[in-house]
Write a protein that holds these residues in place. Structure first.
Motif, PDB file in Angstrom:
ATOM      1  N   ASN A  86       0.826  -1.212   0.000  1.00 55.80           N
ATOM      2  CA  ASN A  86       0.000   0.000   0.000  1.00 55.80           C
ATOM      3  C   ASN A  86       0.863   1.266   0.000  1.00 55.80           C
ATOM      4  O   ASN A  86       0.583   2.223  -0.735  1.00 55.80           O
ATOM      5  CB  ASN A  86      -0.919   0.008   1.222  1.00 55.80           C
ATOM      6  CG  ASN A  86      -2.108  -0.912   1.055  1.00 55.80           C
ATOM      7  OD1 ASN A  86      -2.375  -1.398  -0.043  1.00 55.80           O
ATOM      8  ND2 ASN A  86      -2.809  -1.190   2.133  1.00 55.80           N
ATOM      9  N   LEU A  87       1.921   1.281   0.824  1.00 59.21           N
ATOM     10  CA  LEU A  87       2.756   2.477   0.925  1.00 59.21           C
ATOM     11  C   LEU A  87       3.574   2.693  -0.345  1.00 59.21           C
ATOM     12  O   LEU A  87       3.679   3.816  -0.854  1.00 59.21           O
ATOM     13  CB  LEU A  87       3.683   2.376   2.138  1.00 59.21           C
ATOM     14  CG  LEU A  87       2.983   2.408   3.513  1.00 59.21           C
ATOM     15  CD1 LEU A  87       3.992   2.216   4.621  1.00 59.21           C
ATOM     16  CD2 LEU A  87       2.229   3.717   3.703  1.00 59.21           C
ATOM     17  N   ASN A 116       1.294   3.790  -3.163  1.00 55.18           N
ATOM     18  CA  ASN A 116       0.964   5.216  -3.073  1.00 55.18           C
ATOM     19  C   ASN A 116       2.093   6.080  -3.629  1.00 55.18           C
ATOM     20  O   ASN A 116       1.861   7.069  -4.327  1.00 55.18           O
ATOM     21  CB  ASN A 116       0.690   5.573  -1.613  1.00 55.18           C
ATOM     22  CG  ASN A 116      -0.729   6.035  -1.400  1.00 55.18           C
ATOM     23  OD1 ASN A 116      -1.640   5.515  -2.022  1.00 55.18           O
ATOM     24  ND2 ASN A 116      -0.918   7.010  -0.544  1.00 55.18           N
ATOM     25  N   SER A 117       3.345   5.701  -3.280  1.00 60.76           N
ATOM     26  CA  SER A 117       4.488   6.465  -3.786  1.00 60.76           C
ATOM     27  C   SER A 117       4.579   6.383  -5.304  1.00 60.76           C
ATOM     28  O   SER A 117       4.850   7.374  -5.983  1.00 60.76           O
ATOM     29  CB  SER A 117       5.784   5.933  -3.152  1.00 60.76           C
ATOM     30  OG  SER A 117       5.844   6.262  -1.797  1.00 60.76           O
ATOM     31  N   LYS A 154       2.120   5.820  -7.331  1.00 64.23           N
ATOM     32  CA  LYS A 154       0.958   6.498  -7.911  1.00 64.23           C
ATOM     33  C   LYS A 154       1.180   8.010  -8.008  1.00 64.23           C
ATOM     34  O   LYS A 154       0.801   8.642  -8.987  1.00 64.23           O
ATOM     35  CB  LYS A 154      -0.268   6.207  -7.045  1.00 64.23           C
ATOM     36  CG  LYS A 154      -1.568   6.759  -7.615  1.00 64.23           C
ATOM     37  CD  LYS A 154      -2.714   6.652  -6.607  1.00 64.23           C
ATOM     38  CE  LYS A 154      -3.003   5.231  -6.233  1.00 64.23           C
ATOM     39  NZ  LYS A 154      -4.166   5.140  -5.313  1.00 64.23           N
ATOM     40  N   PHE A 155       1.829   8.593  -6.991  1.00 64.74           N
ATOM     41  CA  PHE A 155       1.968  10.047  -6.941  1.00 64.74           C
ATOM     42  C   PHE A 155       3.378  10.523  -7.313  1.00 64.74           C
ATOM     43  O   PHE A 155       3.772  11.622  -6.958  1.00 64.74           O
ATOM     44  CB  PHE A 155       1.599  10.552  -5.546  1.00 64.74           C
ATOM     45  CG  PHE A 155       0.152  10.368  -5.212  1.00 64.74           C
ATOM     46  CD1 PHE A 155      -0.824  11.179  -5.767  1.00 64.74           C
ATOM     47  CD2 PHE A 155      -0.244   9.344  -4.368  1.00 64.74           C
ATOM     48  CE1 PHE A 155      -2.157  10.991  -5.463  1.00 64.74           C
ATOM     49  CE2 PHE A 155      -1.569   9.146  -4.059  1.00 64.74           C
ATOM     50  CZ  PHE A 155      -2.547   9.977  -4.614  1.00 64.74           C
ATOM     51  N   GLN A 188      -9.363  10.994  -0.356  1.00 68.17           N
ATOM     52  CA  GLN A 188      -8.522  11.140  -1.539  1.00 68.17           C
ATOM     53  C   GLN A 188      -8.101  12.594  -1.659  1.00 68.17           C
ATOM     54  O   GLN A 188      -8.742  13.500  -1.118  1.00 68.17           O
ATOM     55  CB  GLN A 188      -9.284  10.714  -2.792  1.00 68.17           C
ATOM     56  CG  GLN A 188      -9.632   9.221  -2.826  1.00 68.17           C
ATOM     57  CD  GLN A 188     -10.483   8.870  -4.029  1.00 68.17           C
ATOM     58  OE1 GLN A 188     -11.490   9.493  -4.289  1.00 68.17           O
ATOM     59  NE2 GLN A 188     -10.064   7.869  -4.764  1.00 68.17           N
ATOM     60  N   TYR A 246      -5.930  10.639 -10.186  1.00 71.78           N
ATOM     61  CA  TYR A 246      -5.362   9.428  -9.620  1.00 71.78           C
ATOM     62  C   TYR A 246      -6.497   8.507  -9.181  1.00 71.78           C
ATOM     63  O   TYR A 246      -7.356   8.896  -8.403  1.00 71.78           O
ATOM     64  CB  TYR A 246      -4.473   9.749  -8.404  1.00 71.78           C
ATOM     65  CG  TYR A 246      -3.301  10.638  -8.758  1.00 71.78           C
ATOM     66  CD1 TYR A 246      -2.316  10.173  -9.619  1.00 71.78           C
ATOM     67  CD2 TYR A 246      -3.201  11.914  -8.230  1.00 71.78           C
ATOM     68  CE1 TYR A 246      -1.234  10.974  -9.930  1.00 71.78           C
ATOM     69  CE2 TYR A 246      -2.122  12.725  -8.553  1.00 71.78           C
ATOM     70  CZ  TYR A 246      -1.138  12.253  -9.402  1.00 71.78           C
ATOM     71  OH  TYR A 246      -0.078  13.038  -9.716  1.00 71.78           O
ATOM     72  N   GLY A 253      -8.337   5.243  -7.342  1.00 72.22           N
ATOM     73  CA  GLY A 253      -8.200   4.621  -6.028  1.00 72.22           C
ATOM     74  C   GLY A 253      -9.482   4.755  -5.229  1.00 72.22           C
ATOM     75  O   GLY A 253     -10.351   5.568  -5.541  1.00 72.22           O
ATOM     76  N   GLY A 267      -6.584   2.548   1.094  1.00 76.61           N
ATOM     77  CA  GLY A 267      -5.247   1.984   1.305  1.00 76.61           C
ATOM     78  C   GLY A 267      -4.550   2.482   2.547  1.00 76.61           C
ATOM     79  O   GLY A 267      -4.096   1.701   3.379  1.00 76.61           O
ATOM     80  N   LEU A 268      -4.448   3.797   2.727  1.00 74.87           N
ATOM     81  CA  LEU A 268      -3.725   4.350   3.871  1.00 74.87           C
ATOM     82  C   LEU A 268      -4.468   4.124   5.183  1.00 74.87           C
ATOM     83  O   LEU A 268      -3.856   3.935   6.226  1.00 74.87           O
ATOM     84  CB  LEU A 268      -3.479   5.848   3.664  1.00 74.87           C
ATOM     85  CG  LEU A 268      -2.355   6.214   2.680  1.00 74.87           C
ATOM     86  CD1 LEU A 268      -2.239   7.716   2.539  1.00 74.87           C
ATOM     87  CD2 LEU A 268      -1.027   5.624   3.133  1.00 74.87           C
ATOM     88  N   THR A 286      -3.688   0.607   6.040  1.00 73.07           N
ATOM     89  CA  THR A 286      -2.270   0.545   6.432  1.00 73.07           C
ATOM     90  C   THR A 286      -2.071   1.023   7.862  1.00 73.07           C
ATOM     91  O   THR A 286      -1.375   0.382   8.656  1.00 73.07           O
ATOM     92  CB  THR A 286      -1.428   1.406   5.474  1.00 73.07           C
ATOM     93  OG1 THR A 286      -1.579   0.895   4.145  1.00 73.07           O
ATOM     94  CG2 THR A 286       0.040   1.369   5.857  1.00 73.07           C
TER      95      THR A 286
END
Length: 755
Positions: free
Chosen positions: A495-496, A499-500, A502-503, A550, A558, A560, A564-565, A568
């Motif tokens: 997940n982490l 995310n990295s 993705k962005f 989001q 993006y 999603g 996720g976070l 996490t």
């Protein structure tokens, strides 16, 4: 003449008083002896009462020895009941009373017991100090008898052994060895009990084991066992249990695993006896505590009654006034209670109505929650089944080297979409479980290197699509094998990192594993994920970990769910840790967290580099024949091709009835059994197979969530469970392990869940 008569009178008075004191002293000695017998017979309350009586008599005539004996034994009783504060008080009283007499045994025993109490409280400095005092006080005089000599020698040896044990625990091996050698010289010239000799040999063995002198340690431990079992003395079960445990560990470290296992069984046997004895001891202590407190309360009540009688006699004139005031207050209290009762009844009726309404609302909420959970579970099963076909066939096609670049790109896009859908389903299920507090961490052996390699490899397509790179750095001396919940830890990192990725575009994502702490049993690791992406503004720090949150920016697109976070953060908290966030808009984001893991003692290496786990799927040593029960045609193709590609023979049947027929007529090394099938489902077929065949491994294949089927599978007879869609490496690892276990265990089936 008068002077002579006066002198005679004084002489006879002194003589009569002396005779009276001697009679009281005899009475005190008799009471102390009787109390000691009660203590040895585990009649603690009777013993307590007798020692209190002896103490009061001794104090009345200033009999120091009698008072010291009573104080010492009262200290022993409080020590037994774990009332350390009272025990310390009585032992100190014993020492103070005996200073004019200088009784070696009682003084040294009091110091020894004080040292033990401070050791129980982990106050090592005081404990060492009092053990040293016990040693200095253990002076054997030539005027004492043999029994007193043995008692003093026992105190001396026990104090010295305890000092050795403390120094070993504090890793001060020089002091430990010095005390061991002093004991060795002492034992050459003095005869002590076999129990104490066994205790000495045990501590010597512990010292040798700590210095990795395992052969010497094994000899000492075995000598200790012989000594502890011989003679007419009562066996010290706790000490004997500890000796067997330390011998088992030493044998294992010396490479003698079979002997270590046998010794461990002996330890378990004595441990069980010790637990039974400890239970009886605790029952006795609890009962004694209660009865002693009851006795003390009765004494206090009796004393209070005497004082009350005196006060009544002195305050008789004020009784009428007190009665009048009491009546006045009573009438006032009755009025207040009546009014309070009336108001309480009104409030109670209101609360009953509200409670009824709340119960109805609660029932409706529970029904709604159950319906939601059932709906999500059913939908996830229906989605996972076709996803198994999509992901499986896509993986097979990607392994075809004749595909052109364009086709491979399309297939990678298809596999990514399938994986994304699967992660979305898992996220939704995860949120539901966390809300119901159904998520529990498992503790299994995990190869940290392989797990991180899998996670990095799963981002190949996304890295190519976003033109990013993942760089990994791991501190030296990080153990390769740890024990943890692999699924949950992987989910956190995926997940982490996701995310990295993705962005971040055209950037670098750093995955760092830093060593925080390391000892013989545990390791502390800090996981850090850092990117140079778009970053997060500080005003969003507290909200990005909420469900469905989001980034709200019309210039960004993006995809999603915003789960996720949140998942996490909750998973990291399950590991008893917290997530830490650092970010700046336009610069990047850094997230880290620390977790303590248990080491896998059988596998301790240091990570060197990252190898692809896909290349580690080993070909079977023989042509194992596998029966696949699966009704979905696409899933049949995927499973069959996957098995044949890695060297397994494969037979496909479409339902449990056909599987049952095949097992009766042919020999198979393993069965892959889908749970949901027409005609006869997997559970029914497995139960019927187990009626005549307990040796063949049966692995359940299901698209349902593992927690939903785990409990039932334990009673049906499955050897293992695999959740579809599955990781190829884990798929073959489960197959190989179950086939090998079946061959090694001669057909004994055990359920081991694959997750």
């Amino acid at each position: 003449m008068r002077i002579n008569l006066f002198i005679c009178f004084l002489f006879f008075s002194i003589l009569s008083f002396g005779k009276e004191d001697r009679e009281i002293i005899k009475q005190i000695d008799h009471i102390n002896s009787s109390a000691l017998q009660f203590y040895n017979d585990d009649e603690i309350v009777k013993s307590f009462k007798e020692f209190i009586s002896a103490k009061e008599l001794s104090d009345s005539i200033q009999d120091h020895y009698g008072s010291a004996t009573a104080n010492y034994n009262l200290g022993n009783i409080y020590f037994l009941m774990e009332n350390y504060e009272s025990a310390i008080q009585y032992y100190n009283s014993t020492i103070n009373v005996l200073k004019p007499i200088d009784d070696s045994y009682l003084i040294s025993s009091s110091y020894l017991n004080l040292a033990k109490i401070y050791r129980e409280q982990n106050i090592d400095t005081k404990s060492i100090q009092y053990f040293e005092k016990a040693l200095k006080s253990s002076v054997v005089s030539k005027y004492i008898n043999e029994l007193e000599k043995e008692q003093i020698q026992k105190v001396f040896v026990e104090a010295r052994i305890n000092l050795c044990e403390i120094y070993i625990e504090k890793k001060n091996f020089d002091e430990a060895l010095l005390n061991l050698l002093k004991l060795e010289n002492y034992l050459k010239t003095n005869e002590i009990s076999s129990n104490l000799k066994g205790y000495y040999k045990y501590i010597y063995g512990v010292y040798s084991a700590h210095n990795e002198l395992y052969n010497s340690a094994n000899i000492k431990f075995r000598e200790a066992i012989v000594l502890l079992k011989e003679g007419d003395q009562e066996i010290d079960l706790e000490l004997l249990s500890n000796v067997y445990m330390q011998l088992s560990i030493s044998l294992a470290k010396a490479g003698k695993s079979t002997e270590a296992y046998i010794t461990l069984l002996e330890h378990n046997s004595f441990k069980d006896k010790l637990l039974n004895e400890e239970k009886s001891r605790q029952d006795l202590i609890i009962k004694s505590k209660f009865l002693i407190e009851d006795y003390k309360n009765e004494a206090q009540i009796a004393n209070a009654a005497r004082i009350q009688q005196v006060e009544i006699a002195n305050k008789f004139k004020r009784i009428n006034t007190v009665i009048f005031i009491t009546l006045f207050l009573l009438i006032g209290s009755i009025i207040i209670i009546y009014r309070s009762y009336s108001q309480k009844m009104k409030l109670s009726k209101t609360l009953k109505v509200k409670n009824s309404e709340l119960e109805l609302a609660k029932d409706e909420a529970l029904k709604s929650s159950e319906l939601k959970s059932k709906f999500i579970s059913n939908v996830s099963h229906e989605l996972r089944t076709p996803l198994y076909g999509v992901v499986g066939i896509t993986s097979l096609l990607l392994e075809n080297n004749s595909l052109n670049t364009k086709d491979k790109k399309h297939l990678k896009s298809l596999k990514y979409s399938g994986d994304y859908l699967l992660n979305l389903i898992n996220d939704i299920l995860q949120v539901g479980k966390m809300e119901a507090n159904k998520v529990e961490l498992k503790n299994v052996s995990v190869n940290l290197k392989d797990m991180l390699a899998d996670i990095v490899n799963s981002f190949d397509y996304r890295l190519e699509e976003t033109n990013n790179q993942i760089e990994i750095s791991i501190d030296n001396y990080v153990p390769e094998y740890i024990k943890c919940d692999k699924v949950r830890l992987s989910q956190i990192l995926i997940n982490l990192i996701g995310n990295s990725v993705k962005f971040t575009a055209n950037g670098i994502i750093n995955l760092r594993v830093k060593l925080v702490s390391l000892d013989n049993k545990n390791v502390g690791l800090n996981f850090e994920i850092e990117d140079n992406g778009i970053g997060i503004s500080k005003d969003k720090f507290n909200m990005i970990f909420d469900n469905f949150c989001q980034l709200e920016d019309s210039n960004l697109n993006y995809q999603g769910t915003g789960l996720g976070l949140s998942i996490t953060k909750n998973l990291i908290e399950l590991f008893e840790s917290e997530i830490k966030l650092e970010s700046e808009l336009g610069v990047g984001t850094k997230i880290n967290f620390e977790i303590n893991f248990e080491l896998d003692q059988n596998k301790t290496k240091v990570i060197s580099d990252f190898d692809s786990k896909a290349e580690k799927i080993e070909k079977p040593e023989a042509n194992y024949n596998i029966l696949v029960a699966e009704d979905n045609k696409i899933n049949q193709v995927v499973t069959k091709n996957l098995l044949k590609k890695h060297g397994y023979l494969c037979t496909i049947v479409e339902n449990g009835k056909e599987a049952l027929k095949e097992v009766k007529n042919n020999k198979y090394d393993l069965i892959l059994m889908d749970i949901n099938m027409p005609v006869m489902n997997g559970n029914e077929a497995t139960a019927l197979i187990r009626q005549f065949n307990n040796s063949i491994p049966i692995v359940a294949l299901t698209a349902a969530d593992i927690e939903d089927v785990e409990q039932n599978c334990k009673g049906i007879g499955y050897s293992d469970i695999i959740i579809k869609p599955f990781d190829n490496y884990e798929f073959f690892q489960v197959i190989n392990e179950n086939i090998q276990n079946a061959q090694n265990n001669n057909g004994d089936v055990q359920l081991v869940l694959a997750s």
